[in-house]
Scaffold this active site. Structure first.
Site, PDB file in Angstrom:
ATOM      1  N   LYS A 244      40.544  48.594  35.813  1.00  0.00           N
ATOM      2  CA  LYS A 244      39.805  49.750  35.276  1.00  0.00           C
ATOM      3  C   LYS A 244      38.445  49.933  35.944  1.00  0.00           C
ATOM      4  O   LYS A 244      37.772  50.930  35.728  1.00  0.00           O
ATOM      5  CB  LYS A 244      39.606  49.584  33.761  1.00  0.00           C
ATOM      6  CG  LYS A 244      40.910  49.645  32.988  1.00  0.00           C
ATOM      7  CD  LYS A 244      40.660  49.473  31.507  1.00  0.00           C
ATOM      8  CE  LYS A 244      41.974  49.491  30.741  1.00  0.00           C
ATOM      9  NZ  LYS A 244      41.797  49.145  29.344  1.00  0.00           N
ATOM     10  N   CYS A 245      38.036  48.964  36.756  1.00  0.00           N
ATOM     11  CA  CYS A 245      36.706  48.964  37.373  1.00  0.00           C
ATOM     12  C   CYS A 245      36.762  49.582  38.773  1.00  0.00           C
ATOM     13  O   CYS A 245      37.518  49.124  39.624  1.00  0.00           O
ATOM     14  CB  CYS A 245      36.203  47.523  37.438  1.00  0.00           C
ATOM     15  SG  CYS A 245      34.748  47.284  38.463  1.00  0.00           S
TER      16      CYS A 245
END
Length: 117
Positions: free
Chosen positions: A10-11
């Protein structure tokens, strides 16, 4: 030794760091540290490779840090910092890239270039 990235899909910085590795022809071992958190011993090995104090690997802006009441100014032992991160992997700075040449935190992602052959 293989190439390894401690990764959170998600980063954006993690994804960008992984892309740099891939575009250099590398297929690193991907460790999703939130699903498969490193142990205290593994964290000690990581900070040793990064040549930093464990405190420098803590994400103090995370809600969990506020919840735990910890800050960068706290005078905790190496052991205490490692325990906090092992128990709360969301606090581990990311991405961490380890190669035979060394280790870096991919913030900014271009840091990854420092440890490529």
């Amino acid at each position: 030794m293989t190439h390894t990235i401690y990764h959170n899909p998600k980063c954006s910085k993690c994804r960008a760091s992984l892309e740099i590795l891939n575009s250099n022809g590398l297929e690193p071992t991907i460790i999703e540290y939130l699903k498969d958190p490193p142990s205290k011993d593994e964290l000690e090995e990581i900070v040793s490779k990064l040549k930093i104090h464990p405190r420098q690997l803590v994400r103090f802006k995370e809600d969990k840090a506020k919840e735990l009441g910890i800050s960068a100014d706290d005078e905790l032992t190496r052991e205490q910092w490692l325990s906090i991160m092992a128990d709360n992997p969301v606090l581990i700075e990311r991405p961490i890239v380890i190669t035979p040449k060394g280790a870096v935190i991919g913030r900014p992602p271009e840091n990854v270039l420092e440890v490529l052959e």
